[in-house]
Write a protein that holds these residues in place. Structure first.
Motif, PDB file in Angstrom:
ATOM      1  N   ARG A 206       0.847  -1.192   0.000  1.00 31.17           N
ATOM      2  CA  ARG A 206       0.000   0.000   0.000  1.00 31.17           C
ATOM      3  C   ARG A 206       0.886   1.247   0.000  1.00 31.17           C
ATOM      4  N   LYS A 207       0.405   2.305  -0.626  1.00 30.27           N
ATOM      5  CA  LYS A 207       1.240   3.472  -0.916  1.00 30.27           C
ATOM      6  C   LYS A 207       1.907   4.070   0.330  1.00 30.27           C
ATOM      7  N   MET A 208       1.127   4.348   1.367  1.00 31.28           N
ATOM      8  CA  MET A 208       1.690   4.978   2.554  1.00 31.28           C
ATOM      9  C   MET A 208       2.640   4.037   3.288  1.00 31.28           C
ATOM     10  N   VAL A 209       2.317   2.757   3.268  1.00 32.53           N
ATOM     11  CA  VAL A 209       3.183   1.773   3.921  1.00 32.53           C
ATOM     12  C   VAL A 209       4.518   1.690   3.182  1.00 32.53           C
ATOM     13  N   ARG A 210       4.449   1.657   1.846  1.00 31.29           N
ATOM     14  CA  ARG A 210       5.698   1.647   1.056  1.00 31.29           C
ATOM     15  C   ARG A 210       6.546   2.876   1.368  1.00 31.29           C
ATOM     16  N   GLY A 211       5.885   4.012   1.536  1.00 33.84           N
ATOM     17  CA  GLY A 211       6.612   5.245   1.813  1.00 33.84           C
ATOM     18  C   GLY A 211       7.394   5.176   3.109  1.00 33.84           C
ATOM     19  N   VAL A 212       6.760   4.712   4.175  1.00 36.76           N
ATOM     20  CA  VAL A 212       7.441   4.602   5.471  1.00 36.76           C
ATOM     21  C   VAL A 212       8.558   3.570   5.402  1.00 36.76           C
ATOM     22  N   LEU A 213       8.262   2.426   4.786  1.00 37.82           N
ATOM     23  CA  LEU A 213       9.272   1.363   4.703  1.00 37.82           C
ATOM     24  C   LEU A 213      10.491   1.793   3.895  1.00 37.82           C
ATOM     25  N   SER A 214      10.301   2.733   2.954  1.00 36.50           N
ATOM     26  CA  SER A 214      11.442   3.188   2.146  1.00 36.50           C
ATOM     27  C   SER A 214      12.505   3.842   3.025  1.00 36.50           C
TER      28      SER A 214
ATOM     29  N   ALA B  12      11.207   4.258  15.317  1.00 38.12           N
ATOM     30  CA  ALA B  12      11.699   4.675  14.001  1.00 38.12           C
ATOM     31  C   ALA B  12      10.554   5.225  13.149  1.00 38.12           C
ATOM     32  N   ILE B  13       9.405   4.555  13.188  1.00 34.74           N
ATOM     33  CA  ILE B  13       8.245   5.019  12.412  1.00 34.74           C
ATOM     34  C   ILE B  13       7.782   6.379  12.930  1.00 34.74           C
ATOM     35  N   GLN B  14       7.783   6.557  14.249  1.00 34.66           N
ATOM     36  CA  GLN B  14       7.385   7.845  14.825  1.00 34.66           C
ATOM     37  C   GLN B  14       8.337   8.961  14.409  1.00 34.66           C
ATOM     38  N   VAL B  15       9.629   8.644  14.329  1.00 34.04           N
ATOM     39  CA  VAL B  15      10.619   9.633  13.871  1.00 34.04           C
ATOM     40  C   VAL B  15      10.357  10.017  12.425  1.00 34.04           C
ATOM     41  N   ILE B  16      10.092   9.013  11.593  1.00 38.09           N
ATOM     42  CA  ILE B  16       9.802   9.262  10.169  1.00 38.09           C
ATOM     43  C   ILE B  16       8.572  10.146  10.029  1.00 38.09           C
TER      44      ILE B  16
ATOM     45  N   SER C 261       4.465  13.079   7.829  1.00 43.26           N
ATOM     46  CA  SER C 261       3.072  13.463   8.101  1.00 43.26           C
ATOM     47  C   SER C 261       2.549  14.452   7.060  1.00 43.26           C
ATOM     48  N   ASP C 262       3.445  15.273   6.486  1.00 42.69           N
ATOM     49  CA  ASP C 262       3.031  16.201   5.422  1.00 42.69           C
ATOM     50  C   ASP C 262       2.592  15.436   4.180  1.00 42.69           C
ATOM     51  N   TYR C 263       3.362  14.413   3.836  1.00 41.57           N
ATOM     52  CA  TYR C 263       3.017  13.569   2.687  1.00 41.57           C
ATOM     53  C   TYR C 263       1.705  12.843   2.934  1.00 41.57           C
ATOM     54  N   LEU C 264       1.538  12.399   4.183  1.00 40.22           N
ATOM     55  CA  LEU C 264       0.324  11.693   4.565  1.00 40.22           C
ATOM     56  C   LEU C 264      -0.905  12.586   4.383  1.00 40.22           C
ATOM     57  N   LYS C 265      -0.804  13.825   4.810  1.00 42.24           N
ATOM     58  CA  LYS C 265      -1.942  14.747   4.711  1.00 42.24           C
ATOM     59  C   LYS C 265      -2.300  15.047   3.267  1.00 42.24           C
ATOM     60  N   LYS C 266      -1.284  15.176   2.414  1.00 47.24           N
ATOM     61  CA  LYS C 266      -1.536  15.573   1.024  1.00 47.24           C
ATOM     62  C   LYS C 266      -1.817  14.398   0.094  1.00 47.24           C
ATOM     63  N   GLN C 267      -1.209  13.250   0.377  1.00 52.04           N
ATOM     64  CA  GLN C 267      -1.331  12.119  -0.542  1.00 52.04           C
ATOM     65  C   GLN C 267      -1.928  10.867   0.102  1.00 52.04           C
ATOM     66  N   GLY C 268      -2.370  10.981   1.346  1.00 47.40           N
ATOM     67  CA  GLY C 268      -2.817   9.792   2.072  1.00 47.40           C
ATOM     68  C   GLY C 268      -4.288   9.485   1.951  1.00 47.40           C
ATOM     69  N   ASN C 269      -4.960  10.111   0.965  1.00 43.95           N
ATOM     70  CA  ASN C 269      -6.393   9.844   0.769  1.00 43.95           C
ATOM     71  C   ASN C 269      -7.187  10.106   2.051  1.00 43.95           C
ATOM     72  N   GLU C 270      -6.779  11.135   2.805  1.00 45.71           N
ATOM     73  CA  GLU C 270      -7.433  11.387   4.085  1.00 45.71           C
ATOM     74  C   GLU C 270      -8.893  11.787   3.912  1.00 45.71           C
TER      75      GLU C 270
END
Length: 759
Positions: A517-525, A603-607, A614-623
C-alpha cells in the motif's frame, strides 16, 4: 503453569501486561521462554478454550514442574514500568506523576484474559412443522411450495438467509415448463454471477423430465450475458468482443492519459477508486452532464469520466457497464425492437433481487411491462452493494411499484443453528428501513455463538489460528472454516499468522499485500534506506514522499557516481531545489542512517514527525477517502512493528509477507483447499461450518465512514453496515465466533454497537 522465564527475567501471567502476551508467545515459539522449575523451553498457550498458561510439550514434565512451582508468587520484572506511590503528587484532587507527563504513562488497557461470552437471541427454538410436501419429486415446505406455484402477476419472494431460494427458483422454472406447459423460450431466469447460472442449469438438468433440446430454450444467465446478446443481435460488428475493454488495466490506461493531460501525478492516483466511481455513475444511469460534484475528489473523477467516455467512444470501444447501459438506451429508443422482445419473453425470474441497481431494474421493468409476470427473489436484509448502485428500495417499494403484487416470505432457515439465527435476528431487527420478518432455524445444537476479547489485532489472529488448530486436531477439516473481515486490511494479521502456521488456507484472488500500500511503502522506504542506502526502489519511494519530481531519480543516480557516495547522500548534491526543500534534505539525510538503530515503532514515529512524512500523509494519504485512509495504514504498520526488537527483523518480515502473498496470487489454488480468508462482501452466498468475524468494534464494523455519516444525520450507511454483520453471521452453520479486540490500530476500541443487544 503461571510462571516462566525469558532471558533470566521472571514472568508471571498474574502480573504480565496483556500487551506483552503476543511478544512472549512468539518468543516461546523460538524456545526463548523456559520453565522456572526445570529450565527447559516452555510454550505460552493463547487460545479460546482456556486461560493463557505456560506449558511443556510433554504432559508428564508439565505436571511435574507445575507441582513444583504451584501458585507461589515469584517476583517479576516485566517490560511494563510501574509508577510507585512516591512518584505521585496530589494536585486539585488528581494524582499526577512527578517525573513524567501523563501522556507517557502507558498503563495496560486490559490485564486479564476474558472468558469468551456466549451470545443469545431472545427467541425460543420452535421449528416449523413441515407439512410433508413434494412437487416434481422435489421436497418443499409450505412457503416454498406457495412461491413455486404462484405463477402469474408480480411476485416478490422474500428469501432470507439459508431459506432455499435456489431450490425455489429452479423448481419454479420446472413447474412452469412441466406442469403449466409454458414455452421455455418465453422464460428469462437472471442471476448475478456466472457460478449461480451454472448451478441453476445443473439443478434444472438433474431434476427435469424435459428433453435436453427443449430445456435449452430456457434463457438462463447473468444480466451482462443476456443483455449483451441483445446488443450483439442488433449489431454484431459494433458490439464484437474485440472492442470490449475487459480488464481494469485497459481502463487505467485511459485514465492515466487523462491524468497526464490534466497535470495529475498518476503514480499517486487511486485508479481503482476512480474506476469504481465511474462504474457507480454508469450503473445509476448518470451521464457526465447529470453529475454535480460535491467535493474535489468528485470533480477530478468527473473529469476522468468525461475523458474516458470520449476516448472509448471515439475508438468504438465499450466496457461491461455499457452492456447494460447501452442495451437500456437501445430498447428505450426503439419501441419496435422492444416489442419484439416482449412478444418473446413473458415470464421473468430474478435472483438476488436485493442487489439490482437502477439500470438493471429499469431494463427488467421495461421488458416485463406488458405482462407484469415478474418474480424477484431476494432479501432486503442482505443488501450490501450500495457502492455498485444497489438499493434496498427496489424490494421495499415492490408492492408500490407493482399494484396487486404478492409477497411470500420464506422464513425457515435450513443452514444455521437456532442460536446463530436467533442472534442474527436480534442484530438485524434494529434496522428501521426493512420489511418485517424473522427467520426460524430448523435445528439446534449445544454450541452457542460467542464473542471473544483479544488485546489487539495481533493477539486476535493468534487466538483464531490456535482455535482452528485445536478444532482440526479434533477432526475438523480446514475447508470448513472461514475468517471474515470488513476490509482487506482487516485481514492482515490473520494472513500473517496463517503464513507462519502449517494450516492450508486460501485468500481472495487479486488481494495485494498490506506492505504494498502506498503509505506503507513510503514509510518502509526510509527504513530500507537506513539498512541499504543504495536501494533503488526505496529511493524512488523516498523521492515521492519528499515531493520531489521523479526526474530527480536519474540526477541522484548520476550524482552518486560523480561524488562516489550513496544514493541517500547524493540527495544533498541536487541543484536547483528551493531553499525550503534543501533545508529539509539536510535534516533528513543524516537522520536516515540512524533509523536502523531505533526500535521499529520509534523509528516510524521519527519518520512521521521529525522527518516530515506526516506532510506527505496529509496531502497524498487519501485522508478525504471515506473508506481507506493513509493514516489508518500507518497505525496498522505500528501495530506490526511492536512485535520486533529491531528494524532489520521488521523489514525481513514485511518482505517475506509481501513475497508470500505474491506467490499465493499466482498459485492456482482450489477453493476447497483450506481455511477461507475473505471480506464479508465476498462471503455472501457461501456457508461454512465454522465462521470467525474479526474486528467487531466501532470504526471497523460499523466502519468509520458510516459513523461519520450518522453523526451528520444520514443513517443509510449505518444500516448497511448492520446488514453486513447480519450477512457475516448467517454464513455460519454451527459455530460462530466474533472477535472484539480491546485495541484497534493502537487505540482503545469499543464493541460494535450492533452487538450491544446481545452482550
Amino acid at each position: 503453569m503461571k510462571y516462566a522465564k525469558l532471558k533470566n527475567t521472571e514472568l508471571s501471567l498474574q502480573h504480565l501486561p496483556r500487551e506483552d502476551y503476543q511478544r512472549i508467545y512468539e518468543a516461546s515459539l523460538k524456545n526463548e521462554v523456559t520453565c522456572s522449575a526445570c529450565g527447559k523451553p516452555v510454550k505460552l498457550y493463547i487460545g479460546l478454550s482456556k486461560p493463557p498458561c505456560f506449558y511443556h510439550t510433554s504432559k508428564m514434565a508439565d505436571q511435574h514442574c507445575n507441582d513444583l512451582i504451584g501458585d507461589s508468587p515469584i517476583k517479576t520484572n516485566t517490560s511494563q514500568q510501574t509508577v510507585s506511590e512516591d512518584e505521585y503528587s496530589e494536585q486539585n484532587g488528581f494524582r499526577l506523576p512527578k517525573s513524567r507527563s501523563i501522556a507517557t504513562i502507558d498503563k495496560p488497557l486490559e490485564t486479564k484474559w476474558r472468558q469468551p461470552k456466549a451470545l443469545k437471541g431472545r427467541t425460543s427454538f420452535l421449528p416449523k412443522i413441515k407439512t410433508p410436501s413434494s412437487l416434481l419429486g422435489i421436497p418443499l415446505d409450505v412457503e416454498q411450495k406457495e412461491a413455486v406455484t404462484t405463477i402469474d402477476g408480480p411476485l416478490l419472494i422474500l428469501a432470507g438467509a439459508g431459506s432455499g431460494k435456489t431450490r425455489v427458483l429452479t423448481t419454479r422454472a420446472l413447474y412452469m415448463m412441466e406442469e403449466k406447459a409454458i414455452d421455455p423460450s418465453s422464460i428469462m431466469l437472471v442471476t448475478f454471477t456466472a457460478k449461480a447460472a451454472r448451478e441453476m442449469q445443473e439443478r434444472l438438468h438433474a431434476n427435469t423430465k424435459l428433453p435436453a433440446h427443449q430445456l435449452s430454450r430456457l434463457v438462463v444467465g447473468t444480466f451482462h450475458s443476456i443483455f449483451y446478446k441483445m446488443l450483439l443481435h442488433d449489431n454484431r460488428e459494433k458490439w464484437s468482443g474485440q472492442h470490449l475493454l475487459k480488464w481494469d488495466w485497459q481502463k487505467e490506461s485511459y485514465l492515466k492519459q487523462a491524468c497526464r493531460e490534466f497535470g495529475i501525478d498518476e503514480k499517486d492516483f487511486p485508479f481503482d477508486q476512480a474506476i469504481q466511481q465511474i462504474g457507480y455513475w454508469k450503473n445509476t444511469l448518470k451521464s457526465p452532464t447529470d453529475i454535480k460534484p460535491s467535493e474535489e475528489w468528485e470533480e477530478t473523477a468527473l473529469a476522468l469520466y468525461k475523458y474516458y467516455e470520449e476516448q472509448k467512444s471515439s475508438r468504438g470501444q465499450f466496457d461491461f457497464d455499457d452492456m447494460l447501459v447501452k442495451c437500456y438506451e437501445m430498447l428505450s429508443a426503439n419501441p419496435t425492437l422492444l416489442q419484439s422482445y416482449q412478444n418473446r419473453f413473458h415470464y421473468f425470474l430474478i435472483d438476488e433481487f436485493q442487489d439490482i441497481n437502477p439500470v438493471q431494474y429499469k431494463l427488467i421493468r421495461l421488458l416485463s411491462n406488458h405482462t407484469k409476470n415478474l418474480c424477484g427473489v431476494g432479501d432486503d436484509d442482505q443488501t450490501i452493494y450500495s457502492f455498485r448502485g444497489s438499493e434496498p428500495s427496489f424490494i421495499l417499494n415492490f408492492n408500490k411499484e407493482y399494484e396487486g403484487a404478492r409477497i411470500i416470505t420464506l422464513s425457515s432457515n435450513y443452514r444455521s443453528d437456532h442460536h446463530i439465527v436467533s442472534s442474527a435476528n436480534e442484530v438485524i431487527s434494529k434496522n428501521k428501513h426493512r420489511l418485517s420478518k424473522q427467520m426460524n432455524a430448523q435445528f439446534q445444537t449445544e454450541q452457542m455463538p460467542s464473542c471473544f476479547f483479544p488485546y489487539d489485532e495481533e493477539e486476535e489472529a493468534t487466538l483464531i489460528v490456535n482455535d482452528i488448530k485445536e478444532k482440526i486436531e479434533a477432526g475438523a477439516k480446514p475447508n470448513e472454516f472461514a475468517i471474515l473481515y470488513r476490509t482487506h486490511t482487516g485481514g492482515r494479521a490473520v494472513f500473517e499468522r496463517f503464513v507462519q502456521s502449517s494450516i492450508p488456507f486460501v485468500i481472495e484472488k487479486g488481494q495485494s499485500s498490506f506492505y504494498e500500500r502506498k503509505m506503507v511503502r513510503g514509510v518502509l522506504s526510509y527504513l530500507r534506506l537506513s539498512i541499504d542506502a543504495n536501494d533503488t526502489s526505496a529511493i524512488t519511494e523516498l523521492i515521492r514522499a519528499l515531493f520531489l519530481k521523479q526526474s530527480v531519480l536519474n540526477d541522484v543516480k548520476a550524482l552518486s557516481i560523480l561524488h562516489d557516495c550513496t544514493l541517500v547522500d547524493a540527495l544533498l548534491f541536487i541543484s536547483g531545489l528551493p531553499n525550503f526543500q534543501m533545508a529539509k534534505l539536510k535534516k533528513i539525510v543524516p537522520r536516515i542512517s540512524s533509523l536502523k538503530r531505533e526500535n521499529p515503532v520509534k523509528a516510524i514515529q521519527v519518520i512521521e514527525k521529525e522527518l516530515g512524512f506526516s506532510d506527505y500523509l496529509k496531502k497524498q494519504g487519501n485522508e478525504g477517502n471515506t473508506m481507506e485512509k493513509g493514516s489508518d495504514d500507518l497505525n496498522d504498520l505500528k501495530v506490526v512493528a511492536k512485535k520486533f526488537s529491531n528494524v532489520s527483523e521488521f523489514l525481513q518480515h514485511t518482505e517475506h509477507m509481501t513475497l508470500t502473498q505474491k506467490a499465493l496470487k499466482e498459485q492456482k489454488t482450489s477453493y476447497e483447499a483450506g481455511v477461507q480468508l475473505m471480506t464479508i462482501h465476498r462471503s455472501k452466498g457461501l456457508e461454512f461450518k465454522h465462521v470467525y468475524i474479526v474486528g467487531a468494534v466501532d470504526g471497523s464494523l460499523p466502519h468509520d465512514f458510516s459513523l461519520e455519516a450518522a453523526r451528520k444525520g444520514n443513517y443509510e450507511h449505518l444500516e448497511e453496515e448492520r446488514r453486513l454483520l447480519y450477512v457475516a453471521m448467517t454464513r455460519a452453520k454451527e459455530h460462530l465466533l466474533i472477535s472484539i479486540p480491546s485495541k484497534r490500530r493502537g487505540r482503545k476500541s469499543a464493541a460494535s454497537r450492533f452487538l450491544n443487544p446481545l452482550i
